[in-house]
Design an enzyme around this catalytic site. Sequence first.
Site, short mmCIF file in Angstrom:
data_model
loop_
_atom_site.label_atom_id
_atom_site.label_comp_id
_atom_site.label_asym_id
_atom_site.label_seq_id
_atom_site.Cartn_x
_atom_site.Cartn_y
_atom_site.Cartn_z
N LYS A 1 51.61 41.93 38.03
CA LYS A 1 51.44 43.29 37.52
C LYS A 1 52.53 44.22 38.04
O LYS A 1 53.03 45.08 37.30
CB LYS A 1 50.06 43.82 37.91
CG LYS A 1 48.90 43.16 37.17
CD LYS A 1 47.56 43.69 37.65
CE LYS A 1 46.40 43.01 36.92
NZ LYS A 1 45.08 43.51 37.37
N SER B 1 46.44 46.21 41.37
CA SER B 1 45.19 45.70 41.94
C SER B 1 44.55 44.71 40.98
O SER B 1 44.76 44.76 39.77
CB SER B 1 44.23 46.87 42.21
OG SER B 1 43.04 46.43 42.82
N ASP B 2 43.77 43.80 41.56
CA ASP B 2 43.03 42.84 40.74
C ASP B 2 41.72 42.50 41.46
O ASP B 2 41.72 42.29 42.68
CB ASP B 2 43.83 41.57 40.50
CG ASP B 2 43.23 40.73 39.38
OD1 ASP B 2 43.34 41.13 38.21
OD2 ASP B 2 42.63 39.68 39.68
N THR B 3 40.64 42.45 40.70
CA THR B 3 39.32 42.17 41.26
C THR B 3 38.71 40.94 40.59
O THR B 3 38.79 40.80 39.37
CB THR B 3 38.37 43.38 41.06
OG1 THR B 3 38.93 44.53 41.70
CG2 THR B 3 37.00 43.11 41.65
N ALA C 1 42.44 42.33 45.48
CA ALA C 1 43.78 42.37 46.08
C ALA C 1 44.46 43.65 45.63
O ALA C 1 44.35 44.05 44.47
CB ALA C 1 44.59 41.15 45.65
#
Length: 231
Positions: free
Chosen positions: A51, A84-86, A123
């Site tokens: 990203k 960010s990544d969930t 993250a």
Amino acid sequence: MDIILASGSPRRRELLSRAQLEFTIISVDIDETPYQDELPKDYIVRMVAAKAEAAATQLNIQLKNNEAHSSKSLLSQPIILLTSDTIGVLPDGKTVLIKPSNREDAYHMWQQMSDSTHEVWTAVQATQLSLHSKHTDEFDTEPVWQIINQKQIIERTEVTFIALTPEMMSDYWDGGEPADKAGGYGIQGLGAAWVSRINGSYTNVVGLPLAQTLALIKEMTNTAMLENFDA
């Protein structure tokens, strides 16, 4: 120092706004399909890095097309770019739960989380960008954003679900809330009715561990200031 949040998530935007930070938003689109047998940590580290690269590329395209000059925040340097990544992670520590692709996919996730404890991992990557001159030929140069520093954090929260019935799952899916959320539920919405307890950061489950993200921004800002002073 200007901050850019590279995310289309309204939940991350709202959380960061609560900290009364000024930031610019851009959206990036990448392939979020996990590799076969990819472990949770490997997946989310890869996602936030991808990203960031996509966002830096998008900013350079805007700069080249002079679109960036319409926004004051894109003219200052350096910039902190947040990605960010969930994901959800089942008790086996290996199974990654992303956004459900359809009703059946969501049901399969929920059945595995029903009456048990899973983890939510987020993250966050802070990437420092600075304007540099790039030679286009022997005589000419053009400004480009370059990545000069980056750091990642990973936050984990345990979430325990009550026992879910088929009717509960059907009603929840029909309500439209689950489709764009990792693990297929929103703890800040109707999905809260399924949660009997959590252990860890609530905002992490929403999509951005706010306290940890603010600490990361502060660290990156201090590092950038020291680098500029040394220069």
